[in-house]
Motif scaffolding. Structure first.
Motif, short mmCIF file in Angstrom:
data_model
loop_
_atom_site.label_atom_id
_atom_site.label_comp_id
_atom_site.label_asym_id
_atom_site.label_seq_id
_atom_site.Cartn_x
_atom_site.Cartn_y
_atom_site.Cartn_z
N LEU A 459 38.05 52.20 73.40
CA LEU A 459 39.43 52.03 72.96
C LEU A 459 40.12 53.37 72.75
CD1 LEU A 459 41.65 50.06 72.04
CD2 LEU A 459 40.69 50.19 69.73
N PHE A 460 39.46 54.29 72.04
CA PHE A 460 40.08 55.58 71.77
C PHE A 460 40.36 56.33 73.07
CE2 PHE A 460 39.71 60.16 71.03
CZ PHE A 460 40.70 60.35 70.08
N TYR A 461 39.43 56.27 74.01
CA TYR A 461 39.60 56.97 75.28
C TYR A 461 40.81 56.42 76.04
CZ TYR A 461 38.67 58.47 80.07
OH TYR A 461 38.78 58.99 81.33
N ARG A 462 40.95 55.11 76.09
CA ARG A 462 42.07 54.49 76.81
C ARG A 462 43.40 54.87 76.18
NH1 ARG A 462 40.23 48.52 76.23
NH2 ARG A 462 42.30 48.07 77.09
N LEU A 463 43.45 54.84 74.85
CA LEU A 463 44.70 55.17 74.18
C LEU A 463 45.03 56.66 74.30
CD1 LEU A 463 44.31 53.00 70.95
CD2 LEU A 463 45.76 52.52 72.93
N SER A 464 44.01 57.50 74.28
CA SER A 464 44.26 58.93 74.41
C SER A 464 44.80 59.27 75.80
CB SER A 464 42.99 59.73 74.12
OG SER A 464 41.99 59.45 75.10
N LEU A 465 44.30 58.59 76.82
CA LEU A 465 44.84 58.80 78.16
C LEU A 465 46.30 58.41 78.22
CD1 LEU A 465 41.98 57.51 80.52
CD2 LEU A 465 42.66 59.88 80.07
N LEU A 466 46.63 57.30 77.57
CA LEU A 466 48.01 56.85 77.55
C LEU A 466 48.90 57.84 76.82
CD1 LEU A 466 49.97 54.49 78.20
CD2 LEU A 466 49.45 53.58 75.95
N GLU A 467 48.42 58.37 75.69
CA GLU A 467 49.21 59.33 74.92
C GLU A 467 49.40 60.64 75.69
OE1 GLU A 467 50.78 59.03 71.66
OE2 GLU A 467 50.59 57.11 72.65
N ASN A 468 48.35 61.10 76.36
CA ASN A 468 48.47 62.33 77.13
C ASN A 468 49.45 62.17 78.28
OD1 ASN A 468 46.66 63.71 75.53
ND2 ASN A 468 44.88 63.12 76.77
N ASP A 469 49.44 61.00 78.90
CA ASP A 469 50.38 60.75 79.99
C ASP A 469 51.81 60.64 79.47
OD1 ASP A 469 50.95 59.95 82.82
OD2 ASP A 469 51.59 58.11 81.84
N ARG A 470 51.93 60.10 78.24
CA ARG A 470 53.25 59.91 77.66
C ARG A 470 53.80 61.19 77.07
NH1 ARG A 470 53.15 55.20 73.53
NH2 ARG A 470 52.95 54.02 75.46
N ASN A 471 52.93 62.02 76.48
CA ASN A 471 53.35 63.24 75.81
C ASN A 471 52.55 64.43 76.32
OD1 ASN A 471 55.13 61.88 73.88
ND2 ASN A 471 53.24 61.04 73.04
N PRO A 472 52.87 64.97 77.50
CA PRO A 472 52.15 66.14 78.00
C PRO A 472 52.28 67.30 77.03
CG PRO A 472 54.19 65.80 79.23
CD PRO A 472 54.00 64.59 78.37
N LYS A 473 51.19 68.06 76.87
CA LYS A 473 51.16 69.15 75.91
C LYS A 473 51.96 70.35 76.41
CE LYS A 473 48.67 67.08 72.89
NZ LYS A 473 48.81 65.78 73.52
N LEU A 474 52.98 70.72 75.67
CA LEU A 474 53.79 71.89 75.95
C LEU A 474 53.59 72.92 74.85
CD1 LEU A 474 57.10 70.07 76.96
CD2 LEU A 474 55.30 70.91 78.49
N ILE A 475 54.07 74.12 75.09
CA ILE A 475 53.91 75.17 74.10
C ILE A 475 54.61 74.81 72.79
CG2 ILE A 475 55.96 76.50 74.79
CD1 ILE A 475 52.55 77.92 73.71
N GLU A 476 55.74 74.05 72.89
CA GLU A 476 56.48 73.65 71.69
C GLU A 476 55.69 72.67 70.84
OE1 GLU A 476 59.36 74.96 74.75
OE2 GLU A 476 57.64 73.63 74.72
N ASP A 477 54.76 71.91 71.48
CA ASP A 477 53.95 70.95 70.74
C ASP A 477 52.84 71.64 69.95
OD1 ASP A 477 55.39 68.81 71.81
OD2 ASP A 477 54.16 68.86 73.63
N ILE A 478 52.51 72.86 70.37
CA ILE A 478 51.38 73.55 69.76
C ILE A 478 51.82 74.42 68.59
CG2 ILE A 478 49.51 75.19 70.20
CD1 ILE A 478 49.59 74.25 73.13
N ILE A 479 52.95 75.12 68.77
CA ILE A 479 53.42 76.07 67.76
C ILE A 479 54.14 75.32 66.65
CG2 ILE A 479 54.92 78.03 67.34
CD1 ILE A 479 54.40 78.93 70.18
N VAL A 480 53.84 75.65 65.43
CA VAL A 480 54.45 75.02 64.27
C VAL A 480 55.51 75.95 63.70
CG1 VAL A 480 54.04 74.14 61.96
CG2 VAL A 480 52.38 73.75 63.76
N ASP A 481 56.59 75.38 63.20
CA ASP A 481 57.65 76.16 62.58
C ASP A 481 57.19 76.63 61.21
OD1 ASP A 481 60.00 77.31 61.86
OD2 ASP A 481 60.99 75.43 61.29
N VAL A 482 56.90 77.93 61.08
CA VAL A 482 56.43 78.47 59.82
C VAL A 482 57.35 79.58 59.37
CG1 VAL A 482 54.04 77.88 60.26
CG2 VAL A 482 54.91 80.06 61.07
N GLY A 483 57.07 80.14 58.22
CA GLY A 483 57.89 81.23 57.71
C GLY A 483 57.85 82.44 58.63
N GLU A 484 58.93 83.24 58.60
CA GLU A 484 59.04 84.35 59.52
C GLU A 484 57.92 85.36 59.35
OE1 GLU A 484 62.85 86.04 59.08
OE2 GLU A 484 63.93 84.29 59.83
#
Length: 531
Positions: A459-484
């Protein structure tokens, strides 16, 4: 010494009855007075309540902000925004989702938080009530051609299915992404079904319904509509609490439903519940329908709950819900996280008729799953009609919590067909835990999926494939907005972590960071970032 004719009430119980009536009327009068107060006066009381609550044991402190109402731009209302508490293992996304769910007014807003949409349809019942039912919509995913119909319990509506902070702890989203066509129903009188072609919603005639009308009209008419629109021959019915009882009753008296439903999955099922934990209230409310009608009228059951929820500080409201559930049902709610209660309890209550509650007290008193009975005494010679549950021909799967004081599983098994009924106990779970418990995905929803024929091992594998297809990983998804000051350092650490996750195929959680949420947030929240 018992008073003759008046049943099981002892003479010493009557002072308590008088006090109960007095308290009910005092609460009603206070509601009217408070409702007439200017909004800024109510705001002051809310702020004071929040301040006092901060000194209670293990409080959750929310910062209050004013927000313009989308419909009435000239009005302002309280919106509860931020957490100021030391709560570990809370990701930024979880935190924001909880706040948005707490503030959401409609099911449309709730599902949109998780990337879905709602398609609303109106069903006209054969007795002219207009019911709103909802269909989950989202991005394209492989469809398996199967239809699921979810139905809520007593004093609830469809929102109860979509309150969990984690997306796949919400059964509708889990089922939709696995390819099912998911529909959610609403009983007459609930938040989304308060219209009749001829009766006004504030009239006694509108609220003159019980479980019988749900079984004879709401359920079969809704199922016919769903099958017609979807084009499917059958559907799977999943009910919670009273939602399961409605299905049992409906199928037992509408034989054609056996050909339209492939199986009934009952979560926290109820047909003949145990009595209330409070012996006094149990005896009082079972003794005569007239007492309940005198306490609550013949219209809406406890409408003031919506009023108090609107003006009460949410953590305090949650505490009052827990206290009430303990006094009534001996539920301790230890399996539901405190943060989860904020988003779930905000959508717990919806309107129904007093007659529906009276019907349940009749069922509990007689220990018989029967139709509503107009006779007020056994001396009348009039006898209720029992629902013929043995007539049900389709598979029934009961999922119940072993700590649920409402479920009398042995009596329920004796009422249902032996050959087609299976039972799955969930250890140490109470009634609401089967919806909102912290391990609900593993303990409850996976059992539902197994009954649907799903392979839960991948189940987890099937859903993770769906999520990866739906939300491809971009640089904006990795970097978090933190203090300067720490931005560069943190960005580098997250990039390094992302590279490590790509190399080993895992999706780790970062170490706890102190994130700056802005000037309005009084302290930071422990969090991690999923990549």
């Amino acid at each position: 010494m018992s008073i003759p004719i008046l049943g099981r009430l002892h003479i010493t119980d009557w002072p308590i009855i008088a006090i109960s009536f007095l308290l009910a009327w005092i609460e009603f009068i206070i509601s009217i007075i408070t409702n007439s107060l200017p909004s800024h006066v109510i705001d002051v009381f809310t702020v004071v309540t929040k301040f006092i609550y901060r000194f209670t044991r293990n409080p959750i402190n929310l910062i209050i902000r004013h927000k313009k109402d989308d419909i009435h731009q000239d009005e302002e209302k309280f919106t509860y925004s931020y957490i100021n508490s030391d709560l570990p293992n809370l990701t930024r996304k979880q935190y924001q989702t909880m706040i948005e769910l707490l503030n959401a007014d409609r099911i449309e807003q709730m599902v949109q938080l998780f990337g879905y949409d709602i398609e609303s349809r109106i069903v006209k019942t054969k007795d002219d009530y207009l019911l709103t039912i909802h269909r989950i919509k989202g991005r394209d995913r492989p469809s398996n051609g199967k239809v699921i119909y979810l139905h809520h319990g007593l004093l609830m509506n469809c929102e109860i299915w979509c309150t969990m902070i984690e997306k796949y702890n919400n059964l509708p989203f889990l089922l939709y992404d696995l390819g099912y066509d998911v529909w959610m129903g609403n009983n007459r009188g609930s938040k989304y079904s308060q219209r009749h072609l001829f009766y006004k919603s504030n009239s006694v005639r509108f609220w003159d319904f019980s479980l019988d009308e749900f079984a004879l009209f709401d359920i079969p008419n809704t199922i016919d509509y769903i099958l017609k629109v979807s084009g499917a021959e059958k559907l799977t019915y999943i009910g919670f609490s009273q939602g399961s009882a409605q299905a049992f009753a409906s199928v037992s008296v509408n034989i054609d439903l056996n050909d339209k439903i492939d199986q009934l999955i009952a979560i926290s099922p109820a047909t003949t519940p145990h009595g209330l934990y409070s012996k006094f209230l149990d005896i009082l409310l079972k003794s005569s329908p007239n007492i309940t009608y005198l306490l609550f009228s013949r219209k809406v059951l406890m409408p003031s709950c919506l009023f108090w929820q609107k003006i009460m500080y949410p953590p305090l409201f949650d505490t009052m819900i827990d206290i009430s559930n303990y006094l009534l049902f001996n539920w301790k709610a230890e399996n539901i996280d405190k943060l989860q209660k904020l988003s779930s309890y905000a959508h717990l209550y919806s309107t129904t008729s007093v007659k529906c509650a009276v019907h349940w007290f009749q069922v509990m008193s007689s220990k018989n799953f029967q139709m509503y009975h107009d006779a007020t005494t056994s001396l009348s010679g009039l006898n209720p009609i029992s629902y013929p549950l043995k007539n049900i021909q389709i598979p029934i799967h009961l999922i119940y919590g072993t700590a649920d004081s409402l479920v009398d599983i042995e009596v329920m098994k004796s009422q249902l067909p032996d050959k087609t009924t299976t039972v799955h106990p969930v250890p140490n779970y109470e009634h609401l835990d089967n919806l909102w418990g912290r391990d609900v995905h593993e303990l409850v929803f996976k059992e539902v999926l197994r009954r649907l024929g799903e392979n839960t091992d991948d189940l987890f594998y099937r859903l993770s494939l769906l999520e990866n297809d739906r939300n491809p990983k971009l640089i904006e998804d990795i970097i978090v907005d933190v203090g300067e000051d720490e931005a560069t350092l943190n960005q580098q650490s997250y990039l390094k972590m992302a590279n490590n996750s790509n190399s080993n195929g895992l999706s780790p959680v970062s170490h706890v960071e102190n994130l700056d949420y802005g000037t309005d947030r009084r302290s930071t929240v422990g969090t991690g970032i999923f990549t």
